[in-house]
Design a protein around this motif. Structure first.
Motif, PDB file in Angstrom:
ATOM      1  N   PHE A 198       0.830  -1.211   0.000  1.00  0.00           N
ATOM      2  CA  PHE A 198       0.000   0.000   0.000  1.00  0.00           C
ATOM      3  C   PHE A 198       0.866   1.264   0.000  1.00  0.00           C
ATOM      4  CE2 PHE A 198      -3.240  -2.950   1.774  1.00  0.00           C
ATOM      5  CZ  PHE A 198      -4.238  -2.716   0.841  1.00  0.00           C
ATOM      6  N   ILE A 199       1.951   1.236   0.765  1.00  0.00           N
ATOM      7  CA  ILE A 199       2.852   2.385   0.822  1.00  0.00           C
ATOM      8  C   ILE A 199       3.459   2.652  -0.559  1.00  0.00           C
ATOM      9  CG2 ILE A 199       5.067   3.202   1.722  1.00  0.00           C
ATOM     10  CD1 ILE A 199       2.875   3.478   3.762  1.00  0.00           C
ATOM     11  N   TYR A 200       3.811   1.592  -1.262  1.00  0.00           N
ATOM     12  CA  TYR A 200       4.384   1.739  -2.601  1.00  0.00           C
ATOM     13  C   TYR A 200       3.407   2.468  -3.533  1.00  0.00           C
ATOM     14  CZ  TYR A 200       6.114   0.464  -7.250  1.00  0.00           C
ATOM     15  OH  TYR A 200       6.552   0.504  -8.546  1.00  0.00           O
ATOM     16  N   LYS A 201       2.120   2.083  -3.467  1.00  0.00           N
ATOM     17  CA  LYS A 201       1.118   2.738  -4.306  1.00  0.00           C
ATOM     18  C   LYS A 201       0.947   4.202  -3.916  1.00  0.00           C
ATOM     19  CE  LYS A 201      -2.683   0.819  -5.510  1.00  0.00           C
ATOM     20  NZ  LYS A 201      -4.024   0.174  -5.447  1.00  0.00           N
ATOM     21  N   LEU A 202       0.921   4.473  -2.609  1.00  0.00           N
ATOM     22  CA  LEU A 202       0.741   5.851  -2.150  1.00  0.00           C
ATOM     23  C   LEU A 202       1.936   6.724  -2.527  1.00  0.00           C
ATOM     24  CD1 LEU A 202      -0.815   5.171   1.363  1.00  0.00           C
ATOM     25  CD2 LEU A 202      -1.980   6.038  -0.670  1.00  0.00           C
ATOM     26  N   ARG A 203       3.120   6.145  -2.503  1.00  0.00           N
ATOM     27  CA  ARG A 203       4.318   6.900  -2.888  1.00  0.00           C
ATOM     28  C   ARG A 203       4.223   7.313  -4.364  1.00  0.00           C
ATOM     29  NH1 ARG A 203       8.146   3.544  -0.942  1.00  0.00           N
ATOM     30  NH2 ARG A 203       8.292   4.641   1.038  1.00  0.00           N
TER      31      ARG A 203
END
Length: 228
Positions: A198-203
């Protein structure tokens, strides 16, 4: 503006903390009791706008607590949290004066929606949803939308929860376990890889911003850094 007061009566201290934290972030004033006896006393003293109560508790269960509360406070909305799903238990809860119930385990967003609906029906105004704005970006948690410049991105519930935590603590390190508790109500190591995804997508979303950058703090968590 007056904040609606919620009495949370729950003997599971971890679950109580998670719910209190989520509701406080939604703009509610939350007071907690660990059993039915304490909940009864707090209800009489604090006069809450809504009562959120577990059913199975020590000293006095939620059914008996609500029965006694209804003798003096017939109109306060009551929402039961219960793992008991038998029809007889549900019927008993409503007969004693419950307005709604939600089965454990539940999603925090569903709980918040039900609370706001009860407050609205009872004539008690729920707190207004507010946007969080940092630089060129804004997060509307209620509609689960991130806006960067004039571009709006529709978020999943999990993405919105993560960004809500980060937007509320800019330039601070937010531990991974804090995010996992908000999303999954535990910090099981198996969820860590899911969180990283999820963090990867938000980044990638935030790469459109000139003001914000989502950083990985190795071994601890993440930081939403603002660019000067």
């Amino acid at each position: 503006m007056k904040r609606d007061k919620i009495l949370l009566v729950e003997d599971d201290s971890t679950l109580s903390f998670i719910i209190q934290d989520a509701l406080t972030r939604e703009g509610f004033d939350v007071i907690c009791a660990a059993n039915g006896e304490a909940g009864l006393k707090m209800s009489q003293a604090a006069k809450p706008d809504l009562i959120l109560a577990d059913v199975m508790m020590p000293k006095m269960d939620g059914f008996e607590m609500v029965r006694l509360i209804r003798l003096t406070s017939p109109d306060v909305p009551v929402l039961f949290l219960t793992a008991r799903t038998a029809l007889d238990d549900v019927v008993k809860g409503f007969q004693l004066g419950a307005n709604d119930y939600i089965r454990k385990p539940f999603q925090l967003l569903e709980l918040i929606v039900r609370i706001k609906a009860l407050l609205k029906r009872s004539g008690r105004k729920a707190p207004e949803d507010t946007k969080l704005i940092i630089g060129d970006s804004s997060l509307d948690f209620a509609s689960q939308r991130l806006t960067i410049h004039d571009v709006t991105i529709d978020l999943s519930h999990t993405e919105a929860v993560i960004l809500d935590e980060m937007f509320r603590h800019p330039n601070e390190v937010v531990e991974a376990k804090t995010l996992m508790y908000r999303i999954w109500q535990n910090d099981d190591y198996n969820n860590l890889n899911r969180l990283h995804g999820f963090i990867y997508k938000l980044r990638r979303y935030l790469a459109k911003s000139d003001a914000l950058e989502l950083l990985n703090i190795r071994g601890i968590g993440y930081k939403l850094a603002t660019r000067v």
